[in-house]
Scaffold this active site. Structure first.
Site, mmCIF file in Angstrom:
data_model
loop_
_atom_site.group_PDB
_atom_site.id
_atom_site.type_symbol
_atom_site.label_atom_id
_atom_site.label_comp_id
_atom_site.label_asym_id
_atom_site.label_seq_id
_atom_site.Cartn_x
_atom_site.Cartn_y
_atom_site.Cartn_z
ATOM 1 N N GLY A 96 -12.216 67.436 -24.795
ATOM 2 C CA GLY A 96 -11.812 67.378 -26.358
ATOM 3 C C GLY A 96 -10.235 66.935 -25.875
ATOM 4 N N THR A 97 -9.196 66.645 -26.983
ATOM 5 C CA THR A 97 -7.996 66.709 -26.146
ATOM 6 C C THR A 97 -6.455 66.867 -27.661
ATOM 7 O OG1 THR A 97 -8.433 63.266 -27.074
ATOM 8 C CG2 THR A 97 -8.578 63.992 -24.544
ATOM 9 N N THR A 98 -6.442 66.398 -28.432
ATOM 10 C CA THR A 98 -5.203 65.788 -28.777
ATOM 11 C C THR A 98 -4.725 67.098 -29.960
ATOM 12 O OG1 THR A 98 -3.602 64.553 -27.255
ATOM 13 C CG2 THR A 98 -2.604 65.854 -29.277
#
Lengths: 307, 274
Positions: free
Chosen positions: A54-56
Site C-alpha cells: 500500500g502506498t500513501t
C-alpha cells in the site's frame, strides 16, 4: 416450546473461554489459537518475498476532529497490483487507521485491531481511551518486527477523536512499534515525503471539514505527481481517494459524490499550473475551472480563501 | 473421588440434589424477562446496579441475559463474547449464530452439572433478532444444560412461573416497545410471596433491546430517562421510533458509526449481503 437435553460430547466451550483473563482479544487468541495471529506465524529463513504494498496515507486535524485519506493503489514492484484498494479503515466509532506497507499483512492487522477494540468494549462495558487504542496498536506492530525484518513491514497511522480532550489526535508508528503523537498533520507510505511537503504548505489551523478534505486530496495529488507508486485520481474509472472524518459524531466516510468534485476541481486548476501555485495559471482558477463538474460549496470555499 | 465418598448415593438422588441446589440458588435472585416486540427483542431485568449487568451484548444481532450467581453467569457471558468474536474473526460476521452459541452453552452447563463438584446456579437466555419477527430466536438454557426454544417471551429467576403466566395472558406478537416494556415491568413487579404488586421505577431496572431497524450492532441499552418515557402511559414516546429519537440524544455516535468490516458498503441496512 421444545425442550431437550443435549447429549454429552464435545461442542462445549473450551476451558480457555471460561478462564478469567484479560479483556484483550489478541491475548486470548494468541494463547488459544496462535496461528490466527500474524506475528505468531514463523517465516522460513531466506530472502524477502514480493507482495502488494500500500502506498500513501495523509491525515490532518481540523476544527472539531481529524481527517484521514488514502490513495487507492497497491503496487508489487513495477506492477499495479490493485487500483481500488481501501487503505483507510474505521476501527471503531471514534477512530480510523490508515495503512502503508505489506497490504495483506496490514489488512489482517487492522481486522484484528477492529475486533480487539469491539471485544474490549463488550467485555468491559466501556470504550477504550484513545491513548489505550494507540498503545494496543503499537503492541501489535511490535509483534510484527520479525516479519518487518524480512521485508514484510506494516506502518500504520492512527487517528481518532479523543472524547476526554474533545479534539482529534494523530499517532504515528515505526516498525519497532514506537508510537508517537503527531500534531496538525502526518503522512505515511512511499509518497509521504511529497504529501508532507504539500500538507505543510496547505495546512491551516481551525479549518472546516470541507477545507480539510480539499487539503488532503490535494496532498495526495502532489504525492501521486512525484511518486510512481501512489495512485493519482483515476478519472477514467472514477476511482477516488478514500476520505474518512472523525468527529464527536463518530467516524464516517465522505461519499464518492462529494470527493469527486474536489478532485475534478484540483485537476482543472493544475492544468497549466502543475505545481498548484497560488494565483494559478494565466486566467487562473477564479476564471472558472474548465474540466468536469464542481460542487457549489467546494468552489466557493476555494475562492473564499482556503489557500 | 470414590475414596472420599463413604456412602452410596444413587445417580438419581445425586442429580436431584444438584438440581434442587441450583434451583434454590436461582429462585433467590431477582427476575429477568425477555420478550419480542415489533422492531426487535427487549430484555428487562430488575437490577438496581448500574455496573453489574445481567444483560449483555454478545455480537451484532445476539444478546445475553441471565439470573442467578453473578460470577458464574458473568463468566459465561465473557466466554460467549470470546466465542462469538473468535468465530466472526476466523470465519465471517454472518457465521456467528445464537443457535451455535446456545449449543456451546448447553454442552458447557451440562458438563458442569454432571462433572463438577457443584452445578452453576444460573439460567440464561441467548437471543438473536432476525430480519423480521418470524426469524427471531430466543433460547433459554437451564443450570443442567437443557435448552428450550422459546417463542415470544421468557421469564427467569425468582417467581418466573407466575410472571410467565401473567405475561402470556397479555403478550401478543407485534406489540410496540412501550407497551411491551410496561407488560414486562408488570410481570417483574409481581410479589413472589403473593402480596400486592411492588413498585418498580426506571432506577431499579436494567433494560436493553436488540433493535432490528438499526445497522450492524443492534444491541442498545435504554437509559433511565428514555425508559421513564417509554414506561409512562401519558408520555407519547410509546413505540420503536422513540428509540430512534432517544438515540440521537443519548449516543448518536454509536449509530452513525461506519461498519468497520464491510467499510462503506455496510451503510446499507443489509450487511454481508454480498
Amino acid at each position: 416450546m421444545t425442550r431437550q437435553r443435549p447429549a454429552a460430547g464435545d461442542g462445549g466451550l473450551p476451558a480457555a473461554y471460561l478462564r478469567t483473563g484479560s479483556s484483550s482479544f489478541t491475548d486470548f487468541v494468541a494463547e488459544h489459537e496462535p496461528s490466527l495471529i500474524p506475528s505468531r506465524r514463523g517465516l522460513p529463513p531466506g530472502g524477502t518475498i514480493d507482495a502488494p504494498h500500500g502506498t500513501t496515507i495523509v491525515t490532518l486535524t481540523f476544527d472539531g476532529g481529524v481527517l484521514m485519506a488514502g490513495d487507492r493503489r497497491a503496487t508489487m514492484g513495477n506492477i499495479i497490483a490493485n487500483r481500488d484498494m481501501e487503505k483507510v479503515f474505521a476501527t471503531d466509532e471514534f477512530s480510523v487507521v490508515g495503512i502503508a506497507g505489506t497490504a495483506g499483512l496490514a489488512i489482517e492487522l487492522v481486522r484484528l485491531f477492529q475486533v480487539e477494540l469491539e471485544h474490549y468494549e463488550k467485555i468491559e462495558g466501556a470504550l477504550m481511551s484513545l491513548e489505550g487504542k494507540a498503545n494496543r496498536l503499537a503492541s501489535m506492530i511490535r509483534g510484527n518486527l520479525g516479519m518487518a525484518m524480512q521485508g514484510l513491514s506494516v506502518v500504520p497511522v492512527f487517528a481518532g477523536y479523543d472524547l476526554q480532550e474533545r479534539i482529534g489526535r494523530i499517532f504515528s508508528y515505526d516498525v519497532t512499534g514506537g508510537c508517537y503523537e503527531e500534531h496538525d498533520h502526518h503522512s505515511v507510505g512511499s509518497g509521504s515525503l511529497f504529501a508532507r511537503g504539500s500538507l505543510k504548505k496547505l495546512y491551516r489551523p481551525d479549518m472546516t471539514p470541507e477545507q480539510a478534505v480539499r487539503v488532503a486530496v490535494e496532498a495526495l495529488y502532489d504525492a501521486a505527481d512525484d511518486d510512481s507508486a501512489t495512485g493519482g485520481p483515476d478519472v477514467g474509472r472514477r476511482i477516488w481517494p478514500t476520505v474518512a472524518l472523525v468527529t464527536v459524531e463518530g467516524a464516517r466516510f465522505v461519499p464518492d459524490d462529494q470527493v469527486a468534485p474536489v478532485v475534478d476541481q484540483i485537476i482543472a486548476e493544475r492544468v497549466g499550473n502543475p505545481g498548484g501555485r497560488p494565483g494559478g495559471r494565466p486566467g487562473g482558477p477564479t476564471a472558472g475551472p474548465s474540466g468536469g463538474p464542481t460542487g457549489g460549496h467546494n468552489a466557493q470555499q476555494h475562492e473564499g480563501g482556503a489557500r | 473421588m470414590s475414596a472420599g465418598m463413604p456412602f452410596y448415593v444413587s445417580p438419581e438422588q445425586l442429580m436431584k440434589d444438584r438440581a434442587d441446589f441450583a434451583r434454590k440458588g436461582i429462585a433467590r435472585g431477582r427476575s429477568v424477562v425477555v420478550l419480542a416486540y415489533d422492531n426487535g427483542i427487549a430484555f428487562v431485568a430488575e437490577n438496581p446496579s448500574r455496573s453489574l449487568h445481567k444483560i449483555g451484548e454478545i455480537y451484532d444481532r445476539i444478546a445475553f441475559a441471565a439470573v442467578g450467581k453473578y460470577n458464574e453467569f458473568e463468566n459465561l457471558r465473557v466466554a460467549g463474547v470470546r466465542y462469538a468474536d473468535l468465530r466472526g474473526y476466523s470465519y465471517d460476521r454472518s457465521d456467528v449464530t445464537a443457535r451455535g452459541l446456545a449449543n456451546a452453552y448447553a454442552q458447557t452447563l451440562g458438563t458442569v452439572f454432571t462433572q463438577e463438584s457443584k452445578p452453576y446456579e444460573v439460567e440464561i437466555v441467548v437471543a438473536e433478532v432476525g430480519e423480521d419477527s418470524s426469524r427471531d430466536q430466543i433460547y433459554r438454557l437451564s443450570y443442567d444444560g437443557s435448552v428450550a426454544d422459546e417463542h415470544g417471551l421468557v421469564a427467569m429467576g425468582g417467581a418466573s412461573d407466575q410472571i410467565e403466566e401473567r405475561l402470556t395472558q397479555h403478550w401478543q406478537p407485534g406489540m410496540s416497545l412501550g407497551p411491551a416494556l410496561r407488560l414486562a415491568v408488570s410481570g417483574l413487579s409481581l410479589d413472589a410471596a403473593g402480596g400486592p404488586d411492588r413498585e418498580l421505577g426506571p432506577e431499579s431496572l436494567e433494560v436493553a433491546v436488540l433493535d432490528r431497524t438499526r445497522a450492524r450492532r443492534l444491541f442498545r441499552r435504554i437509559p433511565a430517562e428514555l425508559l421513564g418515557q417509554l414506561l409512562s402511559e401519558q408520555d407519547p414516546t410509546d413505540d420503536a421510533p422513540a428509540v430512534e429519537q432517544g438515540r440521537a440524544e443519548h449516543d448518536s455516535p454509536r449509530q452513525a458509526s461506519t461498519n468497520p468490516q464491510t467499510q462503506r458498503h455496510g451503510d446499507e441496512a443489509t450487511p454481508d449481503a454480498d
